[in-house]
Design an enzyme around this catalytic site. Structure first.
Site, mmCIF file in Angstrom:
data_model
loop_
_atom_site.group_PDB
_atom_site.id
_atom_site.type_symbol
_atom_site.label_atom_id
_atom_site.label_comp_id
_atom_site.label_asym_id
_atom_site.label_seq_id
_atom_site.Cartn_x
_atom_site.Cartn_y
_atom_site.Cartn_z
ATOM 1 N N CYS A 2 28.298 133.625 97.536
ATOM 2 C CA CYS A 2 27.714 133.628 98.870
ATOM 3 C C CYS A 2 26.708 134.765 99.016
ATOM 4 C CB CYS A 2 28.736 133.762 99.984
ATOM 5 S SG CYS A 2 29.976 132.470 99.978
ATOM 6 N N ARG A 27 23.527 133.536 94.148
ATOM 7 C CA ARG A 27 24.899 133.916 94.476
ATOM 8 C C ARG A 27 25.772 132.719 94.860
ATOM 9 N NH1 ARG A 27 25.322 139.283 95.344
ATOM 10 N NH2 ARG A 27 27.259 138.966 96.445
ATOM 11 N N TRP A 75 28.955 129.679 98.268
ATOM 12 C CA TRP A 75 29.697 129.260 97.074
ATOM 13 C C TRP A 75 31.114 129.020 97.581
ATOM 14 C CZ3 TRP A 75 33.919 131.001 94.195
ATOM 15 C CH2 TRP A 75 34.044 130.454 92.902
ATOM 16 N N ASN A 101 30.732 136.720 103.381
ATOM 17 C CA ASN A 101 30.916 136.620 101.932
ATOM 18 C C ASN A 101 32.230 137.324 101.611
ATOM 19 O OD1 ASN A 101 30.674 136.622 99.118
ATOM 20 N ND2 ASN A 101 29.434 138.489 99.123
ATOM 21 N N GLY A 102 33.145 136.608 100.961
ATOM 22 C CA GLY A 102 34.442 137.202 100.630
ATOM 23 C C GLY A 102 35.549 136.211 100.951
ATOM 24 N N GLU A 481 30.309 134.031 72.865
ATOM 25 C CA GLU A 481 29.230 134.095 73.844
ATOM 26 C C GLU A 481 28.320 132.856 73.737
ATOM 27 O OE1 GLU A 481 28.711 135.437 76.435
ATOM 28 O OE2 GLU A 481 26.563 135.422 76.810
ATOM 29 N N LYS A 485 27.599 130.188 76.781
ATOM 30 C CA LYS A 485 26.243 129.872 77.260
ATOM 31 C C LYS A 485 26.033 128.364 77.286
ATOM 32 C CE LYS A 485 25.225 132.719 78.831
ATOM 33 N NZ LYS A 485 25.850 134.031 78.846
ATOM 34 N N GLU A 488 28.204 126.646 80.115
ATOM 35 C CA GLU A 488 27.926 126.891 81.532
ATOM 36 C C GLU A 488 26.623 126.291 82.008
ATOM 37 O OE1 GLU A 488 27.607 130.970 82.970
ATOM 38 O OE2 GLU A 488 26.769 131.620 81.078
ATOM 39 N N HIS A 504 44.251 126.063 60.999
ATOM 40 C CA HIS A 504 45.604 126.120 61.576
ATOM 41 C C HIS A 504 45.762 125.161 62.760
ATOM 42 C CE1 HIS A 504 46.691 129.279 58.858
ATOM 43 N NE2 HIS A 504 45.580 129.921 59.178
ATOM 44 N N LYS A 603 26.361 133.773 90.485
ATOM 45 C CA LYS A 603 26.058 134.942 89.674
ATOM 46 C C LYS A 603 27.100 136.047 89.808
ATOM 47 C CE LYS A 603 23.439 137.453 87.036
ATOM 48 N NZ LYS A 603 23.484 137.098 85.605
HETATM 49 C C1 AGP Z 1 27.706 134.802 82.218
HETATM 50 O O1 AGP Z 1 26.768 133.932 81.754
HETATM 51 C C2 AGP Z 1 28.495 134.457 83.333
HETATM 52 N N1 AGP Z 1 27.892 133.629 84.247
HETATM 53 C C3 AGP Z 1 29.701 135.245 83.698
HETATM 54 O O2 AGP Z 1 30.621 135.022 82.670
HETATM 55 C C4 AGP Z 1 29.583 136.761 83.943
HETATM 56 O O3 AGP Z 1 29.277 137.416 82.760
HETATM 57 C C5 AGP Z 1 30.893 137.265 84.551
HETATM 58 O O4 AGP Z 1 31.088 136.638 85.784
HETATM 59 C C6 AGP Z 1 30.925 138.754 84.714
HETATM 60 O O5 AGP Z 1 29.936 139.209 85.574
HETATM 61 P P1 AGP Z 1 29.589 140.743 85.696
HETATM 62 O O6 AGP Z 1 29.046 141.163 84.368
HETATM 63 O O7 AGP Z 1 28.558 140.813 86.772
HETATM 64 O O8 AGP Z 1 30.845 141.460 86.024
#
Ligand code: AGP
Length: 608
Positions: A2, A27, A75, A101-102, A481, A485, A488, A504, A603
């Site tokens: 949000c 956000r 969000w 927001n929260g 990682e 990527k 997501e 395994h 984000k």
């Molecule tokens: C990364 O591509 C993400 N969207 C997500 O995993 C992110 O890294 C995670 O939410 C942590 O965020 P921060 O680094 O702002 O704490």
């Protein structure tokens, strides 16, 4: 999680609110809304499900004038993304509007109490209790009413509130959700993040937990819940609005991938001399690192993956055991941490709720916290004992890229620094690393120059529904990682596996045509990786190798090869991840995905 904006000034609020919201859309973007106080002392409200562009199209220039207002991009947490659940929310009489927001954790209890007092709530949200609570306390002074309501709320909130009877006034409150004030001539702003106000002003300050703000065109008054004034330190934002624009790139993610050479350069600046790594900002007595028996690292998502790299490097170079754990687990596990221990907290935004809570818990038990964050003045930065900034510049795309390579670099530098303090690394290795680290930006640029080659491989991948990423050691961490990527932003199911662990169980899923991306950047493990690649090839997998190997053994068995520059094996993660980022980006574009706004994500994850 949000985005909220507020404006009190002399200009028409609507275009400014919409502009601010667009800057905060990273956000959350499942619904949006605005409320403006009309000159006539009424509230004009418009909100709807979907992105801000849809709200704007709906408004179609047809909205009452007003110079005070609030806006929200959502969000969803409580209640589906519908028109009704979109913010702002109103009281019974439609005279008080709130954006939030929260999460209000005791909203069910508050809802029951409000219903018993005859209030009619129409949405499924936790937020809607707030305007109704304010309605009960309101006697013509919005700040006074908010001061009475705030103690009733449990949970996290950044709130902005307007009242029909008080044009020229937005009041706000903050607890555990970010909120900043932007100061300009005869107009003042509230926002969840700085980019929302940058086109109007660079003069800003950050509200602290427990702050309430009274925003009017001619000034902003900040106080605590008792009404006692709190003085704020105004600072000038150094970066400009253009840094938060994606042009000329098609997406923020692509722009940020291309900014990686600079992010690396800026992050190492001032931290390397000819002979050693220095952290001039670190005040902690280095003796702590000699005496401590282990380090803890905690983070979420991509930042956690950077932590995995940090663990390997710190253990290898500084011979210090490192426990790395996802923050949402760490915080509830009752970890055995206390005085004398050091926790490294990694967070791009510095606002991630789980990471922040994990850090608070560890500090409450007496541990010292070192934050690695990209956002100056973020909650994590302000509450940690020490801060090592990554200087990646604002990262807007939901998918983290340049912040990750900057985190990996800071952790690498930190490992070399610890090794020096603990005298655990042979001087030749330390020298080698110190002379090789400055080459990282050049290697990153070399990878970026090969974007077309990777885009072609990604386009051919667009019809896939599953992908395995395999690697060993540091390569396994990079594989994690790469898989995140791809998942997501392209919605292709991806799984990262330690290459030696496949047999395994998971190897059962590797059949004819299954795509496998194999990382091999560690010379000591080339042969082992070659065997693992052969194992999956024998089951019909199609293998794309990402490697520094030049002998051609891996190239011979793989179906496609992305060759990396001759980067030092311990520095390879920051470079090996780049083709994986580009691969995910181009696969997502080829599949027609909204790269910067992937479904269900946001984000800055400021809720648990
Ligand atoms: C990364 O591509 C993400 N969207 C997500 O995993 C992110 O890294 C995670 O939410 C942590 O965020 P921060 O680094 O702002 O704490």
């Amino acid at each position: 999680m949000c985005g909220i904006v507020g404006y009190a000034g002399r200009q028409q609020a609507l275009p400014l609110l919409l502009e601010g919201l667009k800057k905060l859309e990273y956000r959350g973007y499942d619904s949006a809304g605005i409320a403006v106080v009309e000159e006539a002392g009424r509230l004009a409200l418009r909100k709807r499900e979907g992105k801000i562009a849809l709200l704007e199209a709906d408004l179609n220039g047809d909205f009452p004038p007003g110079t005070t207002g609030i806006g929200h991009t959502r969000w969803a947490t409580h209640g589906a993304p519908t028109d009704t659940n979109a913010h702002p929310h109103l009281d019974c009489m439609g005279r008080i509007a709130v954006v939030h927001n929260g999460i209000i954790e005791n909203y069910l209890e508050l809802r029951r109490e409000l219903a018993a007092r005859g209030h009619r709530l129409v949405s499924d949200t936790d937020t809607e209790v707030i305007p109704h609570l304010i309605e009960d306390c309101y006697e013509g002074d919005l700040l006074a009413a908010l001061r009475r309501v705030v103690p009733l709320l449990r949970g996290s909130y950044a709130l902005a509130v307007v009242a029909a009877a008080e044009p020229g006034r937005v009041v706000a409150a903050r607890r555990d959700s970010p909120l900043i004030v932007g100061l300009a001539a005869e107009e003042n702003f509230l926002a969840s993040d700085i980019p929302a106000v940058l086109s109007a002003t660079r003069r800003t300050y950050i509200l602290d937990d427990g702050d309430l703000a009274d925003v009017r065109p001619d000034g902003v008054f900040v106080c605590d819940v008792t009404g006692c004034r709190r003085d704020k330190r105004v600072f000038e934002v150094k970066w400009d609005a253009a840094q938060a624009e994606k042009a000329p790139y098609a997406h923020f993610m692509l722009k940020e991938i291309h900014e990686q050479p600079k992010a690396l350069q800026d992050t190492m600046r001032g931290r390397l001399t000819r002979a050693e790594v220095v952290f001039p900002e670190l005040k902690l007595d280095p003796a702590v690192f000699k005496s401590c028996k282990r380090l803890f690292v905690t983070a979420c998502g991509t930042a956690y993956h950077a932590g995995l790299i940090g663990k390997t490097l710190i253990e290898r170079l500084a011979r210090l055991p490192v426990e790395v754990e996802i923050a949402s687990e760490f915080r509830y596990r009752e970890p055995l941490i206390g005085p004398g221990d050091v926790l490294v907290v990694i967070s791009q935004s510095g606002e991630t709720a789980d990471t922040l809570a994990a850090m608070r818990g560890a500090r409450a038990k007496g541990a010292a916290a070192i934050a690695i964050t990209n956002v100056v003045g973020s909650s994590v930065a302000r509450e940690a004992d020490e801060v090592l900034h990554t200087w990646a510049g604002p990262e807007i795309a939901v998918a983290s890229t340049k912040a990750y390579v900057a985190q990996v670099l800071v952790l690498t530098l930190f490992a070399v620094y610890l090794a020096k303090e603990r005298r655990t690394v042979p001087p030749e290795l330390s020298k080698e690393l110190i002379s090789e680290i400055p080459r990282l930006p050049e290697y990153a640029a070399e990878m970026l120059a090969r974007e077309d080659e990777i885009a072609a491989l990604a386009a051919a991948h667009k019809g896939e529904e599953h992908t395995f990423f395999i690697g060993r050691g540091l390569d396994w961490a990079v594989a994690c990682e790469g898989a995140l990527k791809l998942k997501e932003i392209s919605y292709i199911h991806a799984e990262a596996y330690a290459a030696g662990e496949l047999k395994h169980g998971t190897l059962a899923l590797v059949t004819e045509g299954v795509p496998v991306i194999a990382l091999a950047t560690q010379p000591a493990l080339y042969e082992k990786m070659l065997s693992n690649i052969k194992e999956v090839k024998a089951r019909g997998a199609r293998v794309m190798a990402v490697t520094t190997e030049t002998a051609g053994n891996i190239a011979q068995v793989a179906d496609a090869v992305v060759s990396l520059p001759p980067v030092h094996p311990l520095l390879a993660p920051a470079i090996a991840v780049i083709p994986l980022q580009l691969f995910a980006y181009h696969a997502a574009v080829a599949r027609g995905c909204d790269v910067d706004k992937p479904r269900n994500l946001a984000k800055s994850v400021t809720v648990e």
